[in-house]
Design an enzyme around this catalytic site. Structure first.
Site, PDB file in Angstrom:
ATOM      1  CG  ASN A 205      38.501  50.462  46.643  1.00  0.00           C
ATOM      2  OD1 ASN A 205      38.829  50.472  47.824  1.00  0.00           O
ATOM      3  ND2 ASN A 205      39.001  49.603  45.777  1.00  0.00           N
ATOM      4  CG  ASP A 274      35.871  44.060  40.761  1.00  0.00           C
ATOM      5  OD1 ASP A 274      36.540  43.137  41.255  1.00  0.00           O
ATOM      6  OD2 ASP A 274      34.861  44.543  41.300  1.00  0.00           O
ATOM      7  CG  ASP A 302      38.480  36.748  41.541  1.00  0.00           C
ATOM      8  OD1 ASP A 302      39.105  36.760  42.626  1.00  0.00           O
ATOM      9  OD2 ASP A 302      37.244  36.663  41.479  1.00  0.00           O
ATOM     10  CE  LYS A 337      35.355  36.399  44.405  1.00  0.00           C
ATOM     11  NZ  LYS A 337      36.284  37.438  43.976  1.00  0.00           N
TER      12      LYS A 337
HETATM   13  O1  C5P Z   1      34.293  39.487  43.695  1.00  0.00           O
HETATM   14  P1  C5P Z   1      34.382  40.413  44.850  1.00  0.00           P
HETATM   15  O2  C5P Z   1      35.272  41.589  44.565  1.00  0.00           O
HETATM   16  O3  C5P Z   1      33.090  40.804  45.463  1.00  0.00           O
HETATM   17  O4  C5P Z   1      35.125  39.523  45.981  1.00  0.00           O
HETATM   18  C1  C5P Z   1      35.740  40.055  47.097  1.00  0.00           C
HETATM   19  C2  C5P Z   1      36.849  39.154  47.548  1.00  0.00           C
HETATM   20  O5  C5P Z   1      37.656  38.781  46.437  1.00  0.00           O
HETATM   21  C3  C5P Z   1      37.795  39.841  48.506  1.00  0.00           C
HETATM   22  O6  C5P Z   1      38.301  38.876  49.390  1.00  0.00           O
HETATM   23  C4  C5P Z   1      38.864  40.388  47.587  1.00  0.00           C
HETATM   24  O7  C5P Z   1      40.094  40.556  48.246  1.00  0.00           O
HETATM   25  C5  C5P Z   1      38.941  39.321  46.517  1.00  0.00           C
HETATM   26  N1  C5P Z   1      39.282  39.826  45.181  1.00  0.00           N
HETATM   27  C6  C5P Z   1      40.442  39.423  44.575  1.00  0.00           C
HETATM   28  N2  C5P Z   1      40.765  39.865  43.309  1.00  0.00           N
HETATM   29  C7  C5P Z   1      39.928  40.672  42.647  1.00  0.00           C
HETATM   30  C8  C5P Z   1      38.726  41.088  43.237  1.00  0.00           C
HETATM   31  C9  C5P Z   1      38.438  40.662  44.517  1.00  0.00           C
HETATM   32  O8  C5P Z   1      41.208  38.691  45.190  1.00  0.00           O
HETATM   33  N3  C5P Z   1      40.265  41.083  41.442  1.00  0.00           N
END
Ligand code: C5P
Length: 396
Positions: A205, A274, A302, A337
């Site tokens: 990205n 993701d 995550d 989270k």
């Molecule tokens: O779920 P989303 O990607 O929107 O959340 C963003 C937050 O979660 C950011 O702080 C990112 O660093 C963290 N994140 C993570 N592991 C993932 C996806 C996002 O720690 N696989």
């Protein structure tokens, strides 16, 4: 209140030094000014003397001037040395370690923090010599602010404008910050991750890593031990920061958990992919005759959620990029989270967010009262605001 020694060099932006002196003195700092011979051609020492309330020096060997305060006394007196504007010539002299006039001699002699605010023509700035000189100064711990893009006095448009005096004041005051984070070990993730599809292709990205690197720099300046886990980005490591480079989400997760035990604050700015390819393909995917190609993806771990579940006394901060219902979605994410704060930005706007130097964020806490908006500012200012907030959370 601090003692600011302002060095003015000979560029048209020297006129802005007058405003800078006024702002600094108004904020209670004691300011003394030294000028290069070139600077004296642009603004008179009398102006800066009147504004600072102290005699202005421009010559290294001037019997009358030395009897008041020697160049070494001046170097020792300063808490912070600010060079604004810093011309290409001054930057080159500093990079070479020259001491051929008052300003360069004082810079060589001082043990104070030094901040440069470059100002020059766009081509002079982009010249590899100037870029190399700036990189040398950065390696030595000299702080830099700007330059900005805009219309230049020489008629060109581009990067090279000295940042506004208000911005220099903020940067100067940051250098004076006491080591409020001396007791903290701050773990920061930054940049994108890169998930291989085959030996040459990746799923990634546009995250530049700038926000995470600005946070790492700011946390280190405030005395924290900083561990920066970075995805593939091309940014220099901030001074005093321990950096671990990773590529994939899995690698980032391993690095985070290897350092987690020791950390007291975790800030997850990384834009973690993701999903990753379900199968790692050892050979390059060939262009087949079929018009479509299906790649099966599986969910990555995550990391933020896992960390939050195990956080104990640690403060955990996540980031979120939203395009709609920004605040509601962010608060939702905070709960889901399980972290302490979510820093959210509205990525539907082109001027903020990914790969730009400015951003506008909201720091979302569990309630509306614990939610603060940081208006459009540089990522450096945003980093400062986020750390201010983290310090508050750590105190309660
Ligand atoms: O779920 P989303 O990607 O929107 O959340 C963003 C937050 O979660 C950011 O702080 C990112 O660093 C963290 N994140 C993570 N592991 C993932 C996806 C996002 O720690 N696989």
């Amino acid at each position: 209140m601090s003692r600011v020694l302002l060095g003015v060099s000979g560029g048209i932006a020297a006129y802005k030094a007058c405003e800078l002196v006024r702002l600094l003195t108004r904020r209670g700092h004691e300011v003394r000014v030294m000028m290069t011979a070139g600077a004296v051609e642009f603004v008179t020492p009398l102006t800066l003397q009147t504004l600072s309330g102290h005699p202005v020096r421009s010559e290294l060997f001037a019997p009358g001037e030395e009897s008041q305060i020697s160049h070494i006394e001046l170097a020792d007196w300063a808490d912070v040395v600010v060079l604004a504007p810093a011309t290409a010539n001054l930057i080159a002299s500093l990079a070479q370690g020259l001491a051929n006039d008052l300003v360069t001699t004082v810079c060589l002699a001082t043990r104070a923090a030094v901040l440069v605010a470059p100002a020059m023509n766009v081509n002079m700035l982009q010249h590899p010599a100037t870029q190399a000189n700036l990189a040398t100064l950065q390696e030595r711990g000299v702080q830099r602010i700007g330059p900005d893009r805009g219309d230049l006095a020489c008629g060109w448009t581009g990067e090279g404008r000295m940042v506004d005096p208000e911005v220099i004041v903020a940067a100067t005051e940051r250098l004076m910050r006491p080591a409020v984070l001396a007791e903290e070990a701050v773990l920061i993730t930054a940049g994108p991750t890169e998930e291989p599809l085959d030996p040459v292709r990746v799923l990634s990205n546009r995250s530049s890593g700038k926000m995470g690197f600005a946070l790492a720099d700011e946390a280190a300046k405030r005395g924290a031990e900083v561990i920066l886990i970075a995805g593939p980005v091309s940014l220099p490591t901030p001074i005093g920061v321990r950096r671990i480079d990773v590529r994939t989400a899995e690698e980032m997760r391993s690095a985070v958990f290897a350092e987690f035990e020791h950390a007291t604050v975790v800030i997850k700015t990384a834009a973690v992919a993701d999903y990753r390819a379900a199968d790692t393909v050892d050979q390059k995917i060939k262009r087949e005759s079929a018009d479509t190609l299906e790649i099966k993806l599986v969910r990555n771990p995550d990391i933020l959620r896992e960390i939050s579940a195990a956080k104990g006394e640690r403060t955990v901060v996540g980031f979120a990029a939203e395009t709609e219902n920004v605040l509601a979605n962010a608060r939702d994410k905070l709960k889901r989270k399980g972290c302490d704060l979510i820093v959210v930005n509205d990525v539907s706007r082109a001027d903020i967010g990914f790969d730009v130097d400015q951003n506008e964020v909201t720091i979302v806490g569990p309630t509306a009262e614990e939610t603060t908006r940081v208006p459009l500012s540089s990522k450096v200012e945003i980093a400062a605001a986020i750390l201010d907030r983290i310090i508050q959370v750590r105190k309660t």
